[in-house]
Design an enzyme around this catalytic site. Structure first.
Site, mmCIF file in Angstrom:
data_model
loop_
_atom_site.group_PDB
_atom_site.id
_atom_site.type_symbol
_atom_site.label_atom_id
_atom_site.label_comp_id
_atom_site.label_asym_id
_atom_site.label_seq_id
_atom_site.Cartn_x
_atom_site.Cartn_y
_atom_site.Cartn_z
ATOM 1 N N LYS A 126 22.079 -27.132 47.534
ATOM 2 C CA LYS A 126 21.571 -27.215 48.906
ATOM 3 C C LYS A 126 22.559 -26.484 49.800
ATOM 4 C CE LYS A 126 18.154 -29.178 51.191
ATOM 5 N NZ LYS A 126 16.819 -29.591 50.697
ATOM 6 N N ASP A 166 14.166 -25.590 54.392
ATOM 7 C CA ASP A 166 14.280 -27.033 54.638
ATOM 8 C C ASP A 166 14.160 -27.164 56.159
ATOM 9 O OD1 ASP A 166 15.034 -29.683 53.103
ATOM 10 O OD2 ASP A 166 16.241 -29.753 54.914
HETATM 11 P P1 NDP Z 1 10.830 -28.753 59.675
HETATM 12 O O1 NDP Z 1 12.010 -28.147 60.307
HETATM 13 O O2 NDP Z 1 9.607 -27.924 59.479
HETATM 14 O O3 NDP Z 1 10.382 -30.057 60.466
HETATM 15 C C1 NDP Z 1 11.303 -31.098 60.625
HETATM 16 C C2 NDP Z 1 10.648 -32.177 61.447
HETATM 17 O O4 NDP Z 1 11.467 -33.330 61.424
HETATM 18 C C3 NDP Z 1 10.487 -31.799 62.888
HETATM 19 O O5 NDP Z 1 9.375 -32.447 63.409
HETATM 20 C C4 NDP Z 1 11.793 -32.320 63.480
HETATM 21 O O6 NDP Z 1 11.749 -32.574 64.848
HETATM 22 C C5 NDP Z 1 11.980 -33.588 62.724
HETATM 23 N N1 NDP Z 1 13.403 -33.895 62.658
HETATM 24 C C6 NDP Z 1 14.399 -33.119 62.164
HETATM 25 N N2 NDP Z 1 15.586 -33.700 62.304
HETATM 26 C C7 NDP Z 1 15.333 -34.863 62.911
HETATM 27 C C8 NDP Z 1 16.172 -35.918 63.319
HETATM 28 N N3 NDP Z 1 17.500 -35.869 63.148
HETATM 29 N N4 NDP Z 1 15.564 -36.992 63.896
HETATM 30 C C9 NDP Z 1 14.206 -37.028 64.065
HETATM 31 N N5 NDP Z 1 13.384 -36.046 63.705
HETATM 32 C C10 NDP Z 1 13.934 -34.991 63.136
HETATM 33 O O7 NDP Z 1 11.346 -29.335 58.284
HETATM 34 P P2 NDP Z 1 10.508 -29.767 57.008
HETATM 35 O O8 NDP Z 1 9.169 -30.265 57.398
HETATM 36 O O9 NDP Z 1 10.618 -28.688 56.021
HETATM 37 O O10 NDP Z 1 11.422 -30.967 56.453
HETATM 38 C C11 NDP Z 1 11.159 -32.342 56.779
HETATM 39 C C12 NDP Z 1 11.780 -33.221 55.721
HETATM 40 O O11 NDP Z 1 11.225 -32.921 54.436
HETATM 41 C C13 NDP Z 1 13.298 -33.068 55.535
HETATM 42 O O12 NDP Z 1 13.825 -34.313 55.167
HETATM 43 C C14 NDP Z 1 13.398 -32.111 54.348
HETATM 44 O O13 NDP Z 1 14.638 -32.241 53.677
HETATM 45 C C15 NDP Z 1 12.262 -32.618 53.497
HETATM 46 N N6 NDP Z 1 11.734 -31.698 52.496
HETATM 47 C C16 NDP Z 1 11.304 -30.455 52.823
HETATM 48 C C17 NDP Z 1 10.772 -29.625 51.851
HETATM 49 C C18 NDP Z 1 10.216 -28.292 52.171
HETATM 50 O O14 NDP Z 1 9.665 -27.660 51.254
HETATM 51 N N7 NDP Z 1 10.272 -27.817 53.398
HETATM 52 C C19 NDP Z 1 10.740 -30.042 50.455
HETATM 53 C C20 NDP Z 1 11.133 -31.396 50.225
HETATM 54 C C21 NDP Z 1 11.637 -32.177 51.222
HETATM 55 P P3 NDP Z 1 12.716 -31.745 65.862
HETATM 56 O O15 NDP Z 1 12.014 -30.463 66.084
HETATM 57 O O16 NDP Z 1 12.814 -32.615 67.060
HETATM 58 O O17 NDP Z 1 14.053 -31.577 65.182
HETATM 59 O O1 2IT Z 2 14.325 -30.694 49.598
HETATM 60 C C1 2IT Z 2 13.690 -29.832 48.960
HETATM 61 O O2 2IT Z 2 13.240 -30.051 47.835
HETATM 62 C C2 2IT Z 2 13.437 -28.544 49.616
HETATM 63 N N1 2IT Z 2 13.834 -28.349 50.757
HETATM 64 C C3 2IT Z 2 12.735 -27.441 48.873
HETATM 65 C C4 2IT Z 2 13.694 -26.704 47.982
HETATM 66 C C5 2IT Z 2 13.145 -25.483 47.291
HETATM 67 O O3 2IT Z 2 13.952 -24.837 46.624
HETATM 68 O O4 2IT Z 2 11.959 -25.169 47.413
#
Ligand code: NDP
Ligand code: 2IT
Length: 446
Positions: A126, A166
């Site tokens: 990561k 992420d």
């Molecule tokens: P994005 O940046 O697209 O969206 C993140 C969302 O979470 C936004 O709505 C953001 O709001 C909110 N957020 C972020 N930080 C905080 C915080 N400290 N407190 C409250 N809200 C918060 O990210 P993703 O949708 O990609 O990721 C969301 C979650 O999913 C994370 O935990 C990530 O690790 C996990 N994840 C993502 C994957 C992927 O493929 N993208 C895969 C697996 C897991 P704001 O704009 O206010 O910050």
């Molecule tokens: O938390 C996760 O699994 C991710 N942000 C996606 C990682 C990836 O390599 O697609």
């Protein structure tokens, strides 16, 4: 907790002071796997646990960049290469002001087990930066990404370490990062996943984490002869994972009534339909605005500033924002309001005491490393397509994603079945661990 878990955690805390998120992630895994470790002498002799919590490599670097007013900024960049027993390091990059070594180490540690669960050949890593993309122009984001990659490029490669998105890193950032990597290395390879569809990206990758989490919830619900259809759903976040979880939930006939960001929650009791989702996507992905503006477009929706969605009664809950966004109290509220399934789109969104509440109540609780593995699994499928220089149709990728989520669920059931319920935390941790530990034993002391 057993004395061997206590002793091991003491070792981890002493060696990694001031890293609470990392301690939290290690504790949860250690509690599940210690009985397995205690039962197999080679795991102890070969110091498998001690090696698992020590990153193979931690990289930290300066990222200087210039904003649109010609002012210079200095951020920190990181890449934690945690474990390569099963394949090249694989995992996302997070750009968020809160990023620090503790958060990235917890995420990298979780990623090792998650990637193992997918059964695809991927190790865990990561990275990211404390850069805050909020309010930055496209040009500022591009200059930042170019500076970030100007150091990261020497540590990664399609057979070494393959980053992805992420929080704060989506299609735009992956594009800028890829462009700079290609320029510095003079090669066009699958060094990043989540690429644009026209230049090596995979169909379904943008959707995969959200869709996969819903497929996992379907599997969990089926164990109790339940379905997603007709269920009231609360969901946090409004980014990539949240948006596509909502899309799939709508397709399956659920009624999603909340969304959030770090400033507050919107409640739309009529349910978010496909049209409203399109409004949200335009707001978030094109205009890059805040969630409260949803209520300007849909006046019947209510905005709750500074609140999270968990006090709103629901049957299914999908935390899709960030770590530690459900406290024990919020977990109790969910259970008391009749929530029967919590499925984690985010990584480690529930505090340990909240996890205890869900396990004690014996509701269906799908931990992130199993429930959100569809994203990285589809990244693995993107790597396969890149290696073969071809691209699979949408249906083929979606079918593979569904099958991977079904198989992850089956592994969780195999290792997590208890007398009267399925403990998915234990199941995911043991299933993920066994494969990594086996590979580490076979590869010798490295
Ligand atoms: P994005 O940046 O697209 O969206 C993140 C969302 O979470 C936004 O709505 C953001 O709001 C909110 N957020 C972020 N930080 C905080 C915080 N400290 N407190 C409250 N809200 C918060 O990210 P993703 O949708 O990609 O990721 C969301 C979650 O999913 C994370 O935990 C990530 O690790 C996990 N994840 C993502 C994957 C992927 O493929 N993208 C895969 C697996 C897991 P704001 O704009 O206010 O910050
Ligand atoms: O938390 C996760 O699994 C991710 N942000 C996606 C990682 C990836 O390599 O697609």
């Amino acid at each position: 907790m057993s004395s061997s878990v206590d002793a091991f955690l003491q070792h981890v805390v002493t060696r990694n002071p001031g890293e609470p998120e990392f301690h939290q992630a290690v504790r949860e895994v250690a509690e599940s796997i210690m009985p397995v470790v205690d039962g197999i002498p080679a795991y102890r002799q070969e110091k498998i646990l001690e090696r698992l919590v020590e990153p193979e490599r931690s990289i930290s670097f300066r990222v200087p960049w210039i904003d649109d007013r010609n002012e210079i900024h200095v951020n920190r960049g990181y890449r934690i290469e945690m474990n390569s027993a099963l394949g090249p390091y694989k995992g996302g990059l997070r750009f968020h002001a809160s990023v620090n070594p503790s958060i990235l180490k917890f995420l990298a540690f979780e990623q090792v087990f998650k990637n193992s669960l997918t059964t695809l050949p991927m190790g865990g890593g990561k990275g990211g930066s404390d850069f805050d993309p909020r309010g930055k122009s496209d040009m500022e984001v591009m200059r930042f990404c170019q500076s970030f990659m100007s150091e990261l490029f020497r540590h990664i490669g399609p057979n070494t370490d393959v980053p992805a998105g992420d929080i704060g890193v989506g299609a735009r950032e992956i594009g800028y990062l890829f462009g700079q990597y290609k320029r510095l290395r003079n090669e066009f390879t699958g060094v990043l996943t989540g690429k644009g569809l026209g230049w090596g990206g995979s169909l379904i990758r943008p959707e995969a984490t959200g869709y996969g989490a819903v497929y996992f919830a379907q599997q969990m619900l089926a164990t109790r002869s339940e379905t997603v259809e007709g269920k009231i759903v609360t969901l946090s976040g409004s980014g990539n994972v949240a948006q596509y979880a909502v899309e799939k939930l709508i397709q399956l006939g659920a009624k999603v009534i909340t969304l959030s960001d770090s400033d507050g929650t919107i409640v739309d009791t009529d349910g978010i339909d496909a049209e409203k989702l399109a409004v949200l996507m335009e707001l978030k992905n094109v205009k890059r605005r805040r969630i409260h503006e949803y209520t300007e477009k849909i006046p019947k929706a209510q905005y709750l500033p500074k609140q999270r969605p968990w006090q709103v009664p629901c049957q299914l809950a999908f935390p899709c924002a960030t770590q530690n966004e459900i406290t024990a109290e919020e977990a109790l509220t969910l259970v008391r309001n009749g929530c029967l399934c919590v499925c984690e789109g985010a990584n480690m969104p529930t505090e340990p005491e909240g996890v205890e509440v869900f396990l004690k109540a014996k509701i269906l609780y799908g931990p992130g490393k199993a429930a959100n593995a569809g994203g990285v699994a589809t990244s693995g499928l993107e790597m396969s397509q890149n290696a073969m220089h071809l691209s699979w149709p949408r249906d083929e990728v979606d079918t593979r994603l569904r099958e991977i989520m079904r198989a992850i669920h089956e592994s969780c059931v195999q290792y997590g079945r208890e007398s009267d319920f399925i403990n998915y935390v234990k199941g995911a941790n043991i299933a993920g661990f066994k494969k990594v530990a086996g590979a580490m034993l076979e590869q010798g002391l490295v």
